[in-house]
Design an enzyme around this catalytic site. Structure first.
Site, PDB file in Angstrom:
ATOM      1  N   THR A   1       0.882  -1.328  -0.025  1.00 42.17           N
ATOM      2  CA  THR A   1      -0.057  -0.082  -0.015  1.00 42.17           C
ATOM      3  C   THR A   1       0.953   1.174   0.033  1.00 42.17           C
ATOM      4  OG1 THR A   1      -0.090   0.284   2.483  1.00 42.17           O
ATOM      5  CG2 THR A   1      -1.620  -1.283   1.494  1.00 42.17           C
TER       6      THR A   1
ATOM      7  N   LYS B   1       0.473   7.091  -9.742  1.00 42.05           N
ATOM      8  CA  LYS B   1      -0.213   5.516  -9.399  1.00 42.05           C
ATOM      9  C   LYS B   1      -0.289   4.842 -10.788  1.00 42.05           C
ATOM     10  CE  LYS B   1      -1.568   5.074  -5.299  1.00 42.05           C
ATOM     11  NZ  LYS B   1      -1.068   4.041  -4.408  1.00 42.05           N
TER      12      LYS B   1
ATOM     13  N   PRO C   1      -8.633   1.507  -5.733  1.00 41.78           N
ATOM     14  CA  PRO C   1      -9.743   2.176  -4.901  1.00 41.78           C
ATOM     15  C   PRO C   1     -10.282   3.472  -5.515  1.00 41.78           C
ATOM     16  CG  PRO C   1      -8.066   1.585  -3.673  1.00 41.78           C
ATOM     17  CD  PRO C   1      -7.541   1.360  -4.882  1.00 41.78           C
TER      18      PRO C   1
ATOM     19  N   SER D   1      -8.348  11.372   1.596  1.00 44.77           N
ATOM     20  CA  SER D   1      -9.570  11.217   0.955  1.00 44.77           C
ATOM     21  C   SER D   1     -10.565  11.447   1.783  1.00 44.77           C
ATOM     22  CB  SER D   1      -9.605   9.418   0.605  1.00 44.77           C
ATOM     23  OG  SER D   1      -9.605   8.806   2.020  1.00 44.77           O
TER      24      SER D   1
END
Length: 345
Positions: A88, A164, A189, A204
């Site tokens: 992650t 990303k 996600p 977020s």
């Protein structure tokens, strides 16, 4: 199930993060041994406090190791003896990163450093936390985005989203270009909400905090898909364990997209006086564009104004039996947690 898992070690990188914390909670509850990587071991007590708030009662199966995305050598010891890796760790918009390379280089190198070490250590499956930012940016679609879509990198794509995209592409290229028995699965996600475990919150959930605190006076016209962090963690574990997930990517989204105003209305409908400062109107696009001429803080959202970014969760549901909770539940869980943590003035 617990007895079959307690001899398996899962490395979770970026162990102090929002998604990582819930992956660790889920793994510990399922009986796995969890090794969390941290840039600094000074964060151990902080992480344990978060996990305790998330319901973990015993840390007997949890260990920590220091590793950094900038230090390739640190990952060999981190992955030693691991059956699985959930990666992650990546620079987020909350970091001090300023340029594209400040995001892209550590994100891409970090993925490759960990994957190389994991391959050498004989890891069975590597689960990468990517993002919808690698799926649906740089383009506009009238239909929902799927796992077949990729972000087209251009001037409208923010550095975080570029990082990303490039790091996920590097992961797939690594698997395809090498003779390795290690398998790859990817979770993408959308906007992640859900119960916050610490005052140092994920980027977020900031819109909910800003709405409740009255910092956001009116809502920008932004419409995205969202998902509960608990369901994101569940999808990571399914991607780690399911044979069907080998070589696949999965968009994590609860359902239909919501505008910021939709989120505001959910807060006002359910929270009464606690939502007194939540905005009731949208701000015209031209005001944000004009303000953006004098402030860089709107650079990431200006290209997205007026666009509806919707995504499909059919693949995760059909292939892995994933069942995300309704988005209203996730939004209200976010709000309750930040209120309980004293983050609302």
């Amino acid at each position: 199930m617990e007895n079959s898992n307690n001899d398996k070690i899962v490395l979770v990188t970026g162990g102090s993060g929002f998604i990582a914390s819930y992956c660790m909670i889920d793994l510990l509850n399922k009986g796995f041994k969890v090794r969390a990587s941290l840039r600094s071991l000074n964060k151990i007590d902080h992480v344990k406090k978060m996990l305790g708030r998330g319901g973990v009662q015993s840390f007997e199966s949890l260990s920590f190791i220091q590793a950094d995305l900038d230090n390739e050598a640190s990952w060999e010891k981190a992955v030693e003896g691991c059956t699985y890796v959930i990666h992650t760790a990546s620079p987020t918009p909350n970091t001090d990163a300023k340029t594209d390379d400040d995001f892209i280089i550590p994100a891409k190198n970090g993925v490759l450093f960990v994957m190389k070490a994991a391959t050498k250590a004989g890891v069975k499956r590597f689960v990468l936390t990517s993002a919808f930012g690698a799926v649906g940016m740089g383009t506009n679609k009238k239909t929902p985005y799927t796992e077949e879509d990729w972000t087209i990198i251009n001037d409208t794509v923010a550095p975080y989203q570029k990082s990303k995209t490039i790091s996920e592409q590097a992961a797939w290229e690594f698997i395809e270009s090498r003779t390795t028995s290690m398998e790859l699965s990817v979770v993408n996600p959308t906007g992640v909400y859900g119960p916050v475990l610490d005052a140092d919150t994920s980027h977020s959930v900031q819109p909910v905090i800003q709405m409740l605190n009255g910092v956001m006076k009116a809502c920008p016209k932004l419409t995205f898909g969202y998902v509960d962090v608990r369901d994101v963690a569940d999808l990571h574990i399914k991607a780690m364990l399911s044979p069907e997930a080998k070589g696949e990517r999965f968009i994590a989204v609860s359902g239909a997209s919501l505008s910021f105003l939709d989120i505001a209305e959910i807060l006002r409908k359910n929270l009464g006086d606690k939502a007194a400062k939540v905005p009731t109107k949208e701000i015209p696009d031209w005001i944000i564009r004009l303000t953006g001429l004098f402030s860089k803080k709107f650079d990431m959202i200006i290209p997205l104004l007026g666009n509806v970014k919707s995504a499909s969760n059919e693949k995760a549901k059909n292939l892995l039996g994933w069942k995300p909770r309704p988005m209203e539940e996730a939004i209200l869980a976010t709000a309750k947690s930040v209120i309980d943590l004293g983050l609302i003035k």
